[in-house]
Design an enzyme around this catalytic site. Sequence first.
Site, PDB file in Angstrom:
ATOM      1  N   SER A 190      57.557   5.024 -65.138  1.00 22.40           N
ATOM      2  CA  SER A 190      58.456   6.013 -64.532  1.00 22.40           C
ATOM      3  C   SER A 190      58.586   4.879 -63.459  1.00 22.40           C
ATOM      4  O   SER A 190      59.548   5.021 -62.483  1.00 22.40           O
ATOM      5  CB  SER A 190      57.631   7.593 -64.074  1.00 22.40           C
ATOM      6  OG  SER A 190      57.212   7.318 -65.536  1.00 22.40           O
ATOM      7  N   ARG A 191      57.711   3.734 -62.919  1.00 24.11           N
ATOM      8  CA  ARG A 191      57.687   3.426 -61.417  1.00 24.11           C
ATOM      9  C   ARG A 191      59.039   2.392 -62.079  1.00 24.11           C
ATOM     10  O   ARG A 191      59.368   1.613 -60.761  1.00 24.11           O
ATOM     11  CB  ARG A 191      56.504   2.502 -61.675  1.00 24.11           C
ATOM     12  CG  ARG A 191      55.393   3.008 -60.930  1.00 24.11           C
ATOM     13  CD  ARG A 191      53.979   2.422 -60.401  1.00 24.11           C
ATOM     14  NE  ARG A 191      52.931   3.543 -60.190  1.00 24.11           N
ATOM     15  CZ  ARG A 191      52.680   3.844 -59.380  1.00 24.11           C
ATOM     16  NH1 ARG A 191      53.233   3.795 -58.097  1.00 24.11           N
ATOM     17  NH2 ARG A 191      51.786   4.692 -59.332  1.00 24.11           N
ATOM     18  N   MET A 239      57.160   0.537 -70.942  1.00 25.76           N
ATOM     19  CA  MET A 239      57.514   2.045 -70.216  1.00 25.76           C
ATOM     20  C   MET A 239      56.764   2.188 -68.984  1.00 25.76           C
ATOM     21  O   MET A 239      55.389   2.789 -69.319  1.00 25.76           O
ATOM     22  CB  MET A 239      58.411   2.789 -71.440  1.00 25.76           C
ATOM     23  CG  MET A 239      59.195   2.062 -72.041  1.00 25.76           C
ATOM     24  SD  MET A 239      59.707   3.143 -72.980  1.00 25.76           S
ATOM     25  CE  MET A 239      60.869   2.341 -74.021  1.00 25.76           C
ATOM     26  N   GLY A 284      48.174   8.076 -72.826  1.00 25.60           N
ATOM     27  CA  GLY A 284      48.927   6.621 -73.906  1.00 25.60           C
ATOM     28  C   GLY A 284      48.153   5.730 -73.069  1.00 25.60           C
ATOM     29  O   GLY A 284      47.278   5.961 -72.459  1.00 25.60           O
ATOM     30  N   HIS A 335      56.602   8.337 -73.646  1.00 26.64           N
ATOM     31  CA  HIS A 335      56.163   9.536 -73.122  1.00 26.64           C
ATOM     32  C   HIS A 335      56.330  10.750 -74.344  1.00 26.64           C
ATOM     33  O   HIS A 335      55.906  11.991 -74.577  1.00 26.64           O
ATOM     34  CB  HIS A 335      57.039  10.668 -71.338  1.00 26.64           C
ATOM     35  CG  HIS A 335      56.085  10.315 -70.464  1.00 26.64           C
ATOM     36  ND1 HIS A 335      57.013   9.443 -69.583  1.00 26.64           N
ATOM     37  CD2 HIS A 335      55.056  10.850 -69.154  1.00 26.64           C
ATOM     38  CE1 HIS A 335      56.395   9.761 -68.556  1.00 26.64           C
ATOM     39  NE2 HIS A 335      55.160   9.479 -68.538  1.00 26.64           N
TER      40      HIS A 335
END
Length: 282
Positions: A186-187, A184, A147, A37
């Site tokens: 978030s999970r 990468m 992304g 991010h």
Amino acid sequence: MKRINTPAEWNPLWLSHLQKNERIGFVPTMGALHQGHLDLVQKSVQNTDTTLVSIFVNPTQFNNPEDFKKYPNTLEDDLEKLESAGVDYVFVPEVNTIYPEKAELKLDFGDVERVLEGEFRPGHFNGVGVVVSKLFHFIRPHVAFFGQKDLQQVAIIKRLVRDLSFPIELEIVPTRREEDGLAMSSRNLRLNPEERIQALILIQSLEKAKRELFDGKSWFQVQKEIERDFQQVPLAKLDYFELVHPDTFESQTEFNPEKKSSICVAAYLGEIRLIDNLPIIP
């Protein structure tokens, strides 16, 4: 960095930047921010005059309610990261700000939404399309940053911008990976140590497939070999492993090194579903 919670708070700020002829960059996120991010944020900070990041976990793009409930919430940490990164504004709306009433509109993105993620997550891309449209209308940026890891989502948003004539440039930023290659996400925060180790099958399978395609193996051979590899990883369950055109997501049955394509993978590690892709650009 200024935190805003409603479009009404943003409107006079947007107008003041417009009057100064400044370019506004926008990075939509669902929080639980990682370096991927922050790559998008950095790109915006470097290439626009002012940067706004939104943090909103959009309920309508989760076809699994449990997945929505368990999505990581790291708001205070996220705000610190964004301030350190030089963000000017962060938009943190409540659900009833984005959806004062239930959205009845249904968006149809054609064949691109009926394969891969669209097939395994029905309704997902409609939810993405509606919330991104709302955010574009609220923020009215000059440039929006997304992304490459969410490659099919990128194809959907490109079509959204094209077909609805949003006056917005799209900047697609390459996937940021951990040192061992895992994309990468978030999970990743929800993976236990053993799942985290076995999750490397995603990038390993993508890199192996690319090598073997360039060595002359047929896509059918490569795909079957990768499926066998996944069967050797106890915690992994493969949803799909496909070669596609990155814009239309049309499935490719033959590999042509002179034409652009992408290898896409989705798999469960335990209860956590991860996706990744590897572009092949001549």
